[in-house]
Motif scaffolding. Structure first.
Motif, PDB file in Angstrom:
ATOM      1  N   ALA A  51       0.838  -1.197   0.000  1.00 42.12           N
ATOM      2  CA  ALA A  51       0.000   0.000   0.000  1.00 42.12           C
ATOM      3  C   ALA A  51       0.876   1.250   0.000  1.00 42.12           C
ATOM      4  CB  ALA A  51      -0.933  -0.010   1.206  1.00 42.12           C
ATOM      5  N   ALA A  52       1.957   1.233   0.748  1.00 43.01           N
ATOM      6  CA  ALA A  52       2.871   2.378   0.778  1.00 43.01           C
ATOM      7  C   ALA A  52       3.535   2.570  -0.583  1.00 43.01           C
ATOM      8  CB  ALA A  52       3.923   2.196   1.868  1.00 43.01           C
ATOM      9  N   GLN A  53       3.894   1.487  -1.248  1.00 44.46           N
ATOM     10  CA  GLN A  53       4.498   1.589  -2.578  1.00 44.46           C
ATOM     11  C   GLN A  53       3.520   2.191  -3.582  1.00 44.46           C
ATOM     12  OE1 GLN A  53       5.535  -2.516  -3.125  1.00 44.46           O
ATOM     13  NE2 GLN A  53       7.601  -2.237  -2.309  1.00 44.46           N
ATOM     14  N   VAL A  54       2.266   1.768  -3.520  1.00 41.59           N
ATOM     15  CA  VAL A  54       1.230   2.306  -4.406  1.00 41.59           C
ATOM     16  C   VAL A  54       1.051   3.793  -4.129  1.00 41.59           C
ATOM     17  CG1 VAL A  54      -1.248   2.249  -4.911  1.00 41.59           C
ATOM     18  CG2 VAL A  54       0.035   0.116  -4.741  1.00 41.59           C
ATOM     19  N   ARG A  55       0.974   4.156  -2.872  1.00 44.81           N
ATOM     20  CA  ARG A  55       0.800   5.562  -2.487  1.00 44.81           C
ATOM     21  C   ARG A  55       2.002   6.398  -2.914  1.00 44.81           C
ATOM     22  NH1 ARG A  55       1.844  10.009  -0.686  1.00 44.81           N
ATOM     23  NH2 ARG A  55       0.386  11.362   0.367  1.00 44.81           N
ATOM     24  N   ASP A  56       3.205   5.867  -2.745  1.00 46.25           N
ATOM     25  CA  ASP A  56       4.410   6.591  -3.135  1.00 46.25           C
ATOM     26  C   ASP A  56       4.403   6.900  -4.625  1.00 46.25           C
ATOM     27  OD1 ASP A  56       5.176   6.339  -0.522  1.00 46.25           O
ATOM     28  OD2 ASP A  56       6.737   4.842  -0.903  1.00 46.25           O
ATOM     29  N   ALA A  57       3.991   5.931  -5.443  1.00 46.01           N
ATOM     30  CA  ALA A  57       3.938   6.139  -6.893  1.00 46.01           C
ATOM     31  C   ALA A  57       2.921   7.227  -7.232  1.00 46.01           C
ATOM     32  CB  ALA A  57       3.581   4.833  -7.598  1.00 46.01           C
ATOM     33  N   GLY A  58       1.770   7.201  -6.582  1.00 43.92           N
ATOM     34  CA  GLY A  58       0.756   8.224  -6.812  1.00 43.92           C
ATOM     35  C   GLY A  58       1.214   9.604  -6.369  1.00 43.92           C
ATOM     36  N   GLU A  59       1.893   9.674  -5.264  1.00 44.79           N
ATOM     37  CA  GLU A  59       2.409  10.941  -4.748  1.00 44.79           C
ATOM     38  C   GLU A  59       3.422  11.543  -5.708  1.00 44.79           C
ATOM     39  OE1 GLU A  59       3.044  14.238  -2.514  1.00 44.79           O
ATOM     40  OE2 GLU A  59       1.596  12.688  -2.002  1.00 44.79           O
ATOM     41  N   ALA A  60       4.292  10.709  -6.245  1.00 50.18           N
ATOM     42  CA  ALA A  60       5.309  11.184  -7.170  1.00 50.18           C
ATOM     43  C   ALA A  60       4.669  11.764  -8.431  1.00 50.18           C
ATOM     44  CB  ALA A  60       6.271  10.055  -7.529  1.00 50.18           C
ATOM     45  N   ALA A  62       1.457  12.953  -8.643  1.00 51.22           N
ATOM     46  CA  ALA A  62       0.614  14.099  -8.281  1.00 51.22           C
ATOM     47  C   ALA A  62       1.419  15.351  -7.950  1.00 51.22           C
ATOM     48  CB  ALA A  62      -0.279  13.738  -7.099  1.00 51.22           C
ATOM     49  N   SER A  63       2.533  15.187  -7.254  1.00 45.89           N
ATOM     50  CA  SER A  63       3.265  16.363  -6.797  1.00 45.89           C
ATOM     51  C   SER A  63       4.590  16.585  -7.506  1.00 45.89           C
ATOM     52  CB  SER A  63       3.509  16.285  -5.292  1.00 45.89           C
ATOM     53  OG  SER A  63       4.422  15.244  -5.008  1.00 45.89           O
ATOM     54  N   GLY A  64       5.006  15.638  -8.318  1.00 48.57           N
ATOM     55  CA  GLY A  64       6.273  15.786  -9.019  1.00 48.57           C
ATOM     56  C   GLY A  64       7.471  15.294  -8.232  1.00 48.57           C
ATOM     57  N   SER A  65       7.251  14.912  -6.987  1.00 54.05           N
ATOM     58  CA  SER A  65       8.333  14.341  -6.184  1.00 54.05           C
ATOM     59  C   SER A  65       7.723  13.463  -5.106  1.00 54.05           C
ATOM     60  CB  SER A  65       9.192  15.437  -5.556  1.00 54.05           C
ATOM     61  OG  SER A  65       8.423  16.224  -4.683  1.00 54.05           O
ATOM     62  N   LEU A  66       8.551  12.652  -4.501  1.00 57.18           N
ATOM     63  CA  LEU A  66       8.088  11.686  -3.514  1.00 57.18           C
ATOM     64  C   LEU A  66       8.117  12.282  -2.107  1.00 57.18           C
ATOM     65  CD1 LEU A  66       7.250   8.792  -2.841  1.00 57.18           C
ATOM     66  CD2 LEU A  66       9.658   8.190  -2.806  1.00 57.18           C
ATOM     67  N   HIS A  67       6.996  12.217  -1.407  1.00 60.83           N
ATOM     68  CA  HIS A  67       6.892  12.659  -0.009  1.00 60.83           C
ATOM     69  C   HIS A  67       6.189  11.555   0.768  1.00 60.83           C
ATOM     70  CE1 HIS A  67       7.884  16.781  -1.134  1.00 60.83           C
ATOM     71  NE2 HIS A  67       7.070  16.607  -2.157  1.00 60.83           N
ATOM     72  N   VAL A  68       6.879  10.931   1.679  1.00 62.46           N
ATOM     73  CA  VAL A  68       6.263   9.843   2.445  1.00 62.46           C
ATOM     74  C   VAL A  68       5.928  10.272   3.867  1.00 62.46           C
ATOM     75  CG1 VAL A  68       7.352   8.044   1.059  1.00 62.46           C
ATOM     76  CG2 VAL A  68       8.502   8.876   3.111  1.00 62.46           C
ATOM     77  N   ASP A  69       5.982  11.580   4.128  1.00 61.89           N
ATOM     78  CA  ASP A  69       5.765  12.060   5.489  1.00 61.89           C
ATOM     79  C   ASP A  69       4.339  11.876   5.982  1.00 61.89           C
ATOM     80  OD1 ASP A  69       5.038  13.941   3.554  1.00 61.89           O
ATOM     81  OD2 ASP A  69       5.260  15.609   4.942  1.00 61.89           O
ATOM     82  N   ASN A  70       3.358  11.786   5.096  1.00 61.75           N
ATOM     83  CA  ASN A  70       1.970  11.612   5.529  1.00 61.75           C
ATOM     84  C   ASN A  70       1.542  10.158   5.584  1.00 61.75           C
ATOM     85  OD1 ASN A  70       1.375  14.335   5.826  1.00 61.75           O
ATOM     86  ND2 ASN A  70       0.983  14.558   3.657  1.00 61.75           N
ATOM     87  N   ILE A  71       1.859   9.400   4.564  1.00 63.43           N
ATOM     88  CA  ILE A  71       1.349   8.035   4.494  1.00 63.43           C
ATOM     89  C   ILE A  71       2.097   7.076   5.408  1.00 63.43           C
ATOM     90  CG2 ILE A  71       2.755   7.280   2.532  1.00 63.43           C
ATOM     91  CD1 ILE A  71      -0.922   6.358   3.252  1.00 63.43           C
ATOM     92  N   SER A  72       3.390   7.245   5.569  1.00 60.29           N
ATOM     93  CA  SER A  72       4.153   6.310   6.394  1.00 60.29           C
ATOM     94  C   SER A  72       3.635   6.245   7.827  1.00 60.29           C
ATOM     95  CB  SER A  72       5.640   6.642   6.353  1.00 60.29           C
ATOM     96  OG  SER A  72       6.131   6.463   5.043  1.00 60.29           O
TER      97      SER A  72
END
Length: 80
Positions: A51-60, A62-72
C-alpha cells in the motif's frame, strides 16, 4: 492504485476539507486515509508495504516528487 494493482474498477472519492488552497495547511494534499479506505474495499487487501508503494507512486505523479511524510505514519504508526 487501479493501475498499479491492475484492478478492473476504480474509486471515486470526494473530499471537502474546508482548508483554503495555498494556506500551508495541506489544502491541496489528499489525506492518507483515502488509500487505507480503498485498500479495505479490496477482496484481497494489500500489505502495508505494498500500500505504501502504491501511495508513493501516486504521490510522485501528483506532486512531481516523492513525499512519504503523511502516508508512512498513517500506515505504520509514528510521528506525522
Amino acid at each position: 492504485m487501479q493501475e498499479a494493482l491492475k484492478l478492473p474498477f476504480g474509486f471515486t472519492l470526494e473530499i471537502d476539507k474546508g482548508i483554503p488552497l495555498g494556506s500551508g495547511l495541506g489544502g491541496r494534499r489528499p489525506p492518507p486515509w483515502r488509500l487505507v479506505a480503498a485498500n479495505a474495499l479490496l477482496a484481497e487487501p494489500c500489505s502495508k508495504t505494498r500500500a505504501a508503494q502504491v501511495r508513493d507512486a501516486g504521490e510522485a505523479v501528483a506532486s512531481g516528487s516523492l513525499h512519504v511524510d503523511n502516508i508512512s505514519p498513517s500506515l505504520f504508526g509514528g510521528w506525522c
